[in-house]
Design an enzyme around this catalytic site. Structure first.
Site, PDB file in Angstrom:
ATOM      1  N   LYS A  53       0.816  -1.205   0.000  1.00  0.00           N
ATOM      2  CA  LYS A  53       0.000   0.000   0.000  1.00  0.00           C
ATOM      3  C   LYS A  53       0.854   1.262   0.000  1.00  0.00           C
ATOM      4  CE  LYS A  53      -3.077  -2.262   3.237  1.00  0.00           C
ATOM      5  NZ  LYS A  53      -3.556  -2.173   4.643  1.00  0.00           N
ATOM      6  N   GLU A 109       7.717   2.320  -5.889  1.00  0.00           N
ATOM      7  CA  GLU A 109       7.866   1.812  -4.517  1.00  0.00           C
ATOM      8  C   GLU A 109       7.985   3.000  -3.568  1.00  0.00           C
ATOM      9  OE1 GLU A 109       7.737  -0.327  -2.276  1.00  0.00           O
ATOM     10  OE2 GLU A 109       9.584  -1.503  -1.995  1.00  0.00           O
ATOM     11  N   ASP A 110       7.496   2.837  -2.343  1.00  0.00           N
ATOM     12  CA  ASP A 110       7.604   3.939  -1.387  1.00  0.00           C
ATOM     13  C   ASP A 110       9.043   4.118  -0.905  1.00  0.00           C
ATOM     14  OD1 ASP A 110       7.567   1.541   0.021  1.00  0.00           O
ATOM     15  OD2 ASP A 110       6.086   2.166   1.499  1.00  0.00           O
ATOM     16  N   ILE A 111       9.655   3.009  -0.448  1.00  0.00           N
ATOM     17  CA  ILE A 111      10.979   3.121   0.153  1.00  0.00           C
ATOM     18  C   ILE A 111      11.775   1.843  -0.075  1.00  0.00           C
ATOM     19  CG2 ILE A 111      10.068   2.397   2.422  1.00  0.00           C
ATOM     20  CD1 ILE A 111      12.101   4.410   3.671  1.00  0.00           C
ATOM     21  N   ASP A 113      14.540  -0.344   1.477  1.00  0.00           N
ATOM     22  CA  ASP A 113      15.206  -0.540   2.761  1.00  0.00           C
ATOM     23  C   ASP A 113      16.228  -1.666   2.595  1.00  0.00           C
ATOM     24  OD1 ASP A 113      15.849  -0.677   5.440  1.00  0.00           O
ATOM     25  OD2 ASP A 113      13.873  -1.227   6.142  1.00  0.00           O
ATOM     26  N   GLY A 115      15.811  -4.050   0.490  1.00  0.00           N
ATOM     27  CA  GLY A 115      15.742  -4.426  -0.912  1.00  0.00           C
ATOM     28  C   GLY A 115      15.090  -5.775  -1.165  1.00  0.00           C
ATOM     29  N   THR A 117      11.986  -6.812  -0.765  1.00  0.00           N
ATOM     30  CA  THR A 117      10.717  -6.710  -1.483  1.00  0.00           C
ATOM     31  C   THR A 117      10.969  -6.461  -2.966  1.00  0.00           C
ATOM     32  OG1 THR A 117       9.839  -5.663   0.518  1.00  0.00           O
ATOM     33  CG2 THR A 117       8.461  -5.573  -1.454  1.00  0.00           C
ATOM     34  N   LYS A 141      17.114   4.130   1.243  1.00  0.00           N
ATOM     35  CA  LYS A 141      17.979   4.155   2.437  1.00  0.00           C
ATOM     36  C   LYS A 141      19.412   3.720   2.149  1.00  0.00           C
ATOM     37  CE  LYS A 141      14.539   3.554   6.116  1.00  0.00           C
ATOM     38  NZ  LYS A 141      13.987   2.606   7.108  1.00  0.00           N
ATOM     39  N   ASP A 169       3.509   3.640   6.558  1.00  0.00           N
ATOM     40  CA  ASP A 169       2.772   3.398   7.799  1.00  0.00           C
ATOM     41  C   ASP A 169       3.644   2.870   8.923  1.00  0.00           C
ATOM     42  OD1 ASP A 169       3.196   0.763   6.603  1.00  0.00           O
ATOM     43  OD2 ASP A 169       1.837   0.035   8.170  1.00  0.00           O
TER      44      ASP A 169
HETATM   45  P1  5GP Z   1      12.624  -3.925   2.132  1.00  0.00           P
HETATM   46  O1  5GP Z   1      12.082  -5.201   1.530  1.00  0.00           O
HETATM   47  O2  5GP Z   1      13.386  -3.059   1.164  1.00  0.00           O
HETATM   48  O3  5GP Z   1      13.373  -4.171   3.397  1.00  0.00           O
HETATM   49  O4  5GP Z   1      11.388  -3.116   2.640  1.00  0.00           O
HETATM   50  C1  5GP Z   1      10.523  -2.552   1.764  1.00  0.00           C
HETATM   51  C2  5GP Z   1       9.211  -2.230   2.418  1.00  0.00           C
HETATM   52  O5  5GP Z   1       9.328  -2.182   3.832  1.00  0.00           O
HETATM   53  C3  5GP Z   1       8.763  -0.872   1.989  1.00  0.00           C
HETATM   54  O6  5GP Z   1       7.999  -0.938   0.819  1.00  0.00           O
HETATM   55  C4  5GP Z   1       7.976  -0.406   3.185  1.00  0.00           C
HETATM   56  O7  5GP Z   1       6.653  -0.874   3.097  1.00  0.00           O
HETATM   57  C5  5GP Z   1       8.672  -1.077   4.347  1.00  0.00           C
HETATM   58  N1  5GP Z   1       9.650  -0.146   4.949  1.00  0.00           N
HETATM   59  C6  5GP Z   1      10.977  -0.154   4.866  1.00  0.00           C
HETATM   60  N2  5GP Z   1      11.535   0.864   5.530  1.00  0.00           N
HETATM   61  C7  5GP Z   1      10.488   1.550   6.062  1.00  0.00           C
HETATM   62  C8  5GP Z   1      10.388   2.740   6.859  1.00  0.00           C
HETATM   63  O8  5GP Z   1      11.354   3.422   7.229  1.00  0.00           O
HETATM   64  N3  5GP Z   1       9.127   3.130   7.188  1.00  0.00           N
HETATM   65  C9  5GP Z   1       8.010   2.438   6.812  1.00  0.00           C
HETATM   66  N4  5GP Z   1       6.845   2.920   7.194  1.00  0.00           N
HETATM   67  N5  5GP Z   1       8.068   1.333   6.043  1.00  0.00           N
HETATM   68  C10 5GP Z   1       9.297   0.897   5.692  1.00  0.00           C
HETATM   69 MG    MG Z   2       4.656  -1.110   5.055  1.00  0.00          MG
END
Ligand code: 5GP
Ligand code: MG
Length: 184
Positions: A53, A109-111, A113, A115, A117, A141, A169
């Site tokens: 979302k 993608e929102d963020i 982190d 990687g 996802t 990040k 969120d």
């Molecule tokens: P990854 O798979 O890159 O670790 O995480 C990706 C997903 O984790 C993002 O799409 C997001 O939904 C969530 N996420 C990662 N870092 C943050 C953060 O700082 N704040 C929030 N709210 N969600 C995060």
């Molecule tokens: Mg999330």
């Protein structure tokens, strides 16, 4: 200045610490990203795929700044529970119905982190034989040890703290905030 967080505190159980990217800063950068994307895709069908979302506000602002024909669809993946630490479990809850084959796919993608996802989504989308696949992330990040595909379009380099707002969120709260903020 932070607005009153009294009501957010009640529903979120956490308080905002500071605004990291304010509304005007985000709006300016989203306009620039729209222009970058507009000139990056001279021909072919463009499908903007929002990863739900978290990307819903960013995506809706972004597509209105892209001045070329495009289609919009969504993917739903879940990698986090109610906690702020990545579980590494990425589940796909909704698969786009739109045909991906032969199209330019821009995954929004929102963020980024860890990687995890994105890596999962990239391998999944590549199996659908798109004409091209690129990523647009609002926040990055720069923590990922291995990214299958480095985002071609990035809004902001983000501090390595947990961020909320503008779609992001904490346990489903704070998504509606018009800015990006850190939590205490
Ligand atoms: P990854 O798979 O890159 O670790 O995480 C990706 C997903 O984790 C993002 O799409 C997001 O939904 C969530 N996420 C990662 N870092 C943050 C953060 O700082 N704040 C929030 N709210 N969600 C995060
Ligand atoms: Mg999330």
């Amino acid at each position: 200045m932070l607005p009153s967080t009294a009501s957010l505190k009640q529903t979120g159980g956490r308080e905002l610490k500071r605004i990291v990217f304010d509304e005007q800063t985000i709006a300016r950068r989203v306009r620039e990203l729209g222009q970058e994307i507009t000139v990056a895709y001279p021909d072919g069908e463009l499908l903007v795929l929002g990863l739900l979302k978290g990307s819903f506000i960013f995506l809706s602002d972004l597509v209105r700044r892209i001045e070329r024909p495009l289609q919009v669809d969504f993917l739903v993946a879940a990698s986090y529970g109610a906690d702020t630490i990545s579980s590494g479990n990425v589940r796909l809850l909704y698969d786009p119905e739109t045909e991906l084959r032969g199209k330019h796919i821009l995954l929004v993608e929102d963020i980024v982190d860890t990687g995890k996802t994105l890596n999962r989504m990239v391998s999944l989308l590549r199996e659908r034989a798109p004409r091209s696949l690129e990523i647009c992330a609002l926040l990055h990040k720069h923590l990922a040890q291995h990214l299958e595909l480095e985002p071609a379009f990035v809004g902001f380099d983000a501090p390595r703290v947990f961020l909320v707002g503008y779609g992001l969120d904490h346990a489903e709260n704070f998504r509606h905030l018009p800015y990006v903020a850190s939590l205490t």
